[in-house]
Design an enzyme around this catalytic site. Structure first.
Site, PDB file in Angstrom:
ATOM      1  N   CYS A   1       0.822  -1.212   0.002  1.00 13.72           N
ATOM      2  CA  CYS A   1      -0.002  -0.113   0.088  1.00 13.72           C
ATOM      3  C   CYS A   1       0.830   1.294  -0.153  1.00 13.72           C
ATOM      4  O   CYS A   1       0.377   2.330  -0.117  1.00 13.72           O
ATOM      5  CB  CYS A   1      -0.881   0.011   1.163  1.00 13.72           C
ATOM      6  SG  CYS A   1      -1.852  -1.478   1.223  1.00 13.72           S
TER       7      CYS A   1
ATOM      8  N   HIS B   1      -3.674   7.696   5.753  1.00 13.07           N
ATOM      9  CA  HIS B   1      -3.744   6.384   5.637  1.00 13.07           C
ATOM     10  C   HIS B   1      -5.225   5.824   5.630  1.00 13.07           C
ATOM     11  O   HIS B   1      -5.877   5.314   4.648  1.00 13.07           O
ATOM     12  CB  HIS B   1      -2.791   5.525   5.622  1.00 13.07           C
ATOM     13  CG  HIS B   1      -2.650   4.136   5.160  1.00 13.07           C
ATOM     14  ND1 HIS B   1      -2.614   4.165   3.633  1.00 13.07           N
ATOM     15  CD2 HIS B   1      -2.655   2.965   5.465  1.00 13.07           C
ATOM     16  CE1 HIS B   1      -2.611   2.844   3.372  1.00 13.07           C
ATOM     17  NE2 HIS B   1      -2.409   2.057   4.338  1.00 13.07           N
TER      18      HIS B   1
ATOM     19  N   HIS C   1      -9.725   1.369  -0.633  1.00  9.20           N
ATOM     20  CA  HIS C   1      -8.128   1.430  -0.473  1.00  9.20           C
ATOM     21  C   HIS C   1      -7.668   0.490  -1.658  1.00  9.20           C
ATOM     22  O   HIS C   1      -7.725  -0.499  -2.184  1.00  9.20           O
ATOM     23  CB  HIS C   1      -7.896   0.358   0.571  1.00  9.20           C
ATOM     24  CG  HIS C   1      -6.570   0.317   0.934  1.00  9.20           C
ATOM     25  ND1 HIS C   1      -5.444   0.867   0.142  1.00  9.20           N
ATOM     26  CD2 HIS C   1      -5.973  -0.273   2.109  1.00  9.20           C
ATOM     27  CE1 HIS C   1      -4.425   0.864   0.706  1.00  9.20           C
ATOM     28  NE2 HIS C   1      -4.460   0.131   1.787  1.00  9.20           N
TER      29      HIS C   1
END
Length: 392
Positions: free
Chosen positions: A150, A275, A309
Site C-alpha cells: 500500500c 492512510h 483502498h
C-alpha cells in the site's frame, strides 16, 4: 495530473465527488466466499480498449492506466518535444498488475486443458504497467515498478526525485494503478479484513477496509510549476509482516522526514490525508503518530470511504486529491470530508477530523498538504505537495 477512480473518470468528476455534489461509485460485489458480498470502490465505466498496436499489453490494469494517461496527452507531448523521448522515465506503483487476466486464463486451463490463445505471461508480471507505458509513448528512459503493497505509489515520488537529481533523466512519469480482481477481494475477505458495508475510519465501530481500484499519473520535472513536490519521507519499521508498530514509530518518522526535506514545520501543513484504512491497528497507530506531530490543529480526513483502498495505487490517487485541493487554495480550498458514523473511539487521541463545519480553508496563496501511505512489513511513505512555496 490524470486520474480515474470511484470518485470519477476525470479530475473534474473527482472534484464534484469530493465536494459531495456527485456520488462516489461504491458498490457491492461478490466476495467469492459462500454467501458473502463486500463493498468496493469501482470505476463507473469500463476503460476504453487499448490501441490495436498495443493489444499485446491488454489488461484491465493497463487500460485504466491508459485512461488516466490520455488526460495529460498535451503535457506529455510538450515534455517529449522539450527533452526528447530518451530523457523521460516511467516509475509506477502497483500490486495487482494483470493478475486477474492470469487467474481467468488459469481457470480456463483447468476447464479445457489449455490456456487461451491470447494468454501472455508477461501481462501479469508486476513490471508490466511500466513496460506498457514506455512502449505506448515510445520512451527510452528507465522504466520500472515499485511494489511495496500500500505504499507503492507514494514511493514513486521519491524514486522519481532521485532520478532527476542524479541527472539520469529530465522528466519522469510517476503514478500508480491497481484494478479490482477476484484474488485480492477473496484474499482480504478470507482474512476477515473487509468492512461490513462502507468502511468507517477512526470510528469505535471500525471493522475493516473496502478494496478499491483506480489510477493516477503525474509529469514530474525540475522546472517550477503551480503545484510542487516539496518532500517525501520513507521509513521501514519492520515491526511485523502485516501489522504496524502500535505506537506509529515508522509512520511518525516518515512524516518527520517529509517535513525535513521540505524545510517545513508541522504548523505549515494545512491539511493531512490519512492512510486511514479503518482497520483497528492502522487507525490507532496513525492517529497517535499524527497527534504526536500535529496535535489536534491540522484538518485531517481519510478519503478511503470514497475510493476504497486502492492498494498499490493509493499513494498516487491520494496525492492527486491533494493536487486538486491545492489548486483551489487561493480561493479557499474545500477539504475532503471525513466520512464515518461519527462515533469516536475513546482509546484514540483527538485529531481534527474534517466535518461539514470545518471543511474549507481560508484563501491561501501559500499552502502545503501531506498524504500518508503505510504498508505491510512496516513500509511507510509520506508525500508533501504545495503551492506558493519556494521550490526545493
Amino acid at each position: 495530473m490524470g486520474m480515474v477512480s470511484a470518485l470519477g473518470m476525470t479530475p473534474d468528476e473527482t472534484r464534484q465527488s469530493l465536494a459531495g455534489t456527485r456520488a462516489a461509485n461504491m458498490v457491492e460485489v461478490d466476495s467469492f466466499l459462500p454467501g458473502q458480498t463486500v463493498t468496493v470502490g469501482k470505476i463507473a465505466r469500463e476503460p476504453a480498449a487499448l490501441p490495436a498496436h498495443l493489444q499485446h499489453h491488454d489488461t484491465r490494469n493497463n487500460r485504466m492506466l491508459w485512461e488516466a494517461t490520455r488526460q495529460i496527452d498535451d503535457c506529455i507531448a510538450q515534455t517529449i518535444a522539450r527533452f526528447g523521448k530518451q530523457r523521460i522515465a516511467v516509475i509506477l506503483g502497483t500490486s495487482t498488475s494483470g493478475i486477474d487476466e492470469g487467474t481467468q486464463s488459469y481457470r480456463e486451463y483447468l476447464q479445457k486443458g489449455a490456456l487461451p490463445e491470447d494468454f501472455t505471461y508477461s501481462g501479469q508480471e508486476i513490471g508490466a504497467p511500466a513496460d506498457f507505458l514506455r512502449e505506448a509513448l515510445g520512451l527510452g528512459g528507465p522504466a520500472y515498478v515499485i511494489s511495496t503493497a500500500c505504499s507503492s505509489s507514494a514511493k514513486v515520488f521519491s524514486a522519481g526525485q532521485r532520478l532527476l537529481k542524479a541527472g539520469l533523466c529530465d522528466a519522469v512519469l510517476v503514478g500508480g494503478v491497481d484494478s479490482l480482481c477476484g484474488l485480492t477481494i477473496a484474499g482480504f475477505a478470507a482474512l476477515q479484513s473487509v468492512a461490513e458495508g462502507r468502511c468507517r475510519p477512526m470510528s469505535a465501530n471500525r471493522d475493516g477496509i473496502n478494496i478499491g481500484e483506480g489510477a493516477a499519473i503525474f509529469v514530474m520535472r525540475r522546472d517550477p510549476a503551480p503545484i510542487a513536490l516539496m518532500g517525501v519521507g520513507e521509513t521501514s519499521d519492520a515491526h511485523h509482516p502485516n501489522a504496524p508498530h502500535p505506537e506509529g514509530i515508522g509512520a511518525r518518522a516518515a512524516m518527520r522526514a517529509a517535513l525535513n526535506q521540505a524545510g517545513m514545520a508541522p504548523a505549515d501543513i494545512a491539511y493531512l490525508n490519512m492512510h486511514g484504512t479503518a482497520t483497528p491497528l492502522n487507525d490507532s497507530m496513525e492517529s497517535r503518530a499524527i497527534h504526536d506531530l500535529f496535535g489536534d490543529h491540522v484538518p485531517v480526513s481519510s478519503t478511503k470511504p470514497l475510493t476504497g483502498h486502492t492498494l498499490g495505487a493509493a499513494g498516487a490517487i491520494e496525492s492527486a486529491i491533494l493536487y486538486l485541493t491545492l489548486f483551489d487554495a487561493p480561493q479557499g480550498a474545500p477539504l475532503p470530508l471525513h466520512i464515518w458514523d461519527g462515533a469516536p473511539d475513546p482509546d484514540l487521541p483527538a485529531i481534527k477530523l474534517v466535518s461539514q463545519g470545518n471543511n474549507r480553508l481560508p484563501p491561501m496563496t501559500k499552502c502545503a498538504m501531506l498524504s500518508n501511505s503505510f504498508a505491510f512489513g512496516g513500509s511507510n511513505a509520506s508525500v508533501i505537495l504545495a503551492t506558493g512555496w519556494d521550490q526545493p
